[in-house]
Design a protein around this motif. Structure first.
Motif, PDB file in Angstrom:
ATOM      1  N   ARG A 171      -0.444 -10.062  27.919  1.00  0.00           N
ATOM      2  CA  ARG A 171      -0.236  -9.090  26.853  1.00  0.00           C
ATOM      3  C   ARG A 171      -0.948  -9.563  25.586  1.00  0.00           C
ATOM      4  N   GLU A 219      -1.955  -8.187  22.957  1.00  0.00           N
ATOM      5  CA  GLU A 219      -1.530  -7.623  21.674  1.00  0.00           C
ATOM      6  C   GLU A 219      -0.342  -8.388  21.081  1.00  0.00           C
ATOM      7  N   TRP A 220       0.259  -9.285  21.833  1.00  0.00           N
ATOM      8  CA  TRP A 220       1.387 -10.069  21.341  1.00  0.00           C
ATOM      9  C   TRP A 220       0.966 -11.400  20.743  1.00  0.00           C
ATOM     10  N   ASN A 221      -0.317 -11.662  20.586  1.00  0.00           N
ATOM     11  CA  ASN A 221      -0.739 -12.994  20.152  1.00  0.00           C
ATOM     12  C   ASN A 221      -0.293 -13.324  18.730  1.00  0.00           C
ATOM     13  N   LYS A 222      -0.256 -12.358  17.837  1.00  0.00           N
ATOM     14  CA  LYS A 222       0.204 -12.631  16.472  1.00  0.00           C
ATOM     15  C   LYS A 222       1.695 -12.955  16.458  1.00  0.00           C
ATOM     16  N   TYR A 272      -1.500 -10.713  10.389  1.00  0.00           N
ATOM     17  CA  TYR A 272      -0.801  -9.430  10.247  1.00  0.00           C
ATOM     18  C   TYR A 272      -1.295  -8.665   9.026  1.00  0.00           C
ATOM     19  N   TYR A 315      -7.408  -9.015  16.977  1.00  0.00           N
ATOM     20  CA  TYR A 315      -7.471  -7.569  17.143  1.00  0.00           C
ATOM     21  C   TYR A 315      -8.464  -7.123  18.203  1.00  0.00           C
ATOM     22  N   SER A 324      -7.943  -6.978  21.441  1.00  0.00           N
ATOM     23  CA  SER A 324      -7.273  -6.240  22.504  1.00  0.00           C
ATOM     24  C   SER A 324      -7.023  -4.793  22.115  1.00  0.00           C
ATOM     25  N   SER A 325      -6.766  -4.528  20.832  1.00  0.00           N
ATOM     26  CA  SER A 325      -6.478  -3.148  20.434  1.00  0.00           C
ATOM     27  C   SER A 325      -7.733  -2.296  20.372  1.00  0.00           C
ATOM     28  N   LYS A 326      -8.916  -2.897  20.224  1.00  0.00           N
ATOM     29  CA  LYS A 326     -10.151  -2.122  20.177  1.00  0.00           C
ATOM     30  C   LYS A 326     -10.612  -1.692  21.567  1.00  0.00           C
ATOM     31  N   LYS A 337      -8.740  -0.632  23.966  1.00  0.00           N
ATOM     32  CA  LYS A 337      -7.909   0.448  24.519  1.00  0.00           C
ATOM     33  C   LYS A 337      -8.249   1.785  23.924  1.00  0.00           C
TER      34      LYS A 337
END
Length: 121
Positions: A56, A58-61, A102, A115, A117-119, A121
């Motif tokens: 996952r 997106e959970w790295n932060k 964050y 960021y 991973s969010s790009k 998707k």
């Protein structure tokens, strides 16, 4: 085998290695002390965090923030004098990096890690 599947396989292998290192003082017959418990917990925490971030991204932060808090609190509370300050400083550094991530106040090459991973998707 793709890079992602290899990464997942290595992260699961890393989890088993770190968990076995975390429980090794207890089955080797070492005495049960605060230092052994704190060290084992921190090793297990690192072992769990890598596969979690691997599966996952997106959970790295959030994992960095949780690890920073736990490194600072457990290291300062349970380890002996010179080492507890090292873990406290390392935990505060991890907390600061995650908060800056964050807020998106890190340099762009570091923000890419948080960021990426969010790009996709």
């Amino acid at each position: 085998m793709s890079f992602k599947s290899r990464m997942h396989m290595y992260s699961i292998l890393f989890l088993f290695v770190m968990i076995s290192l975390a429980i090794s003082p207890f089955y080797l017959g070492e005495p049960l002390t605060n230092e052994n418990l704190a060290t084992s917990f921190l090793i297990a925490l690192v072992g769990v965090a890598f596969p979690l971030v691997s599966f996952r991204p997106e959970w790295n932060k959030a994992m960095l923030l949780i690890e920073g808090i736990l490194f600072a609190v457990i290291g300062y509370t349970y380890l002996i004098n010179p080492y507890n300050y090292v873990f406290l400083v390392f935990g505060i550094l991890l907390i600061a990096i995650s908060i800056l991530a964050y807020m998106k106040k890190l340099p762009p090459r570091f923000l890419w890690f948080f960021y990426q991973s969010s790009k996709k998707k």
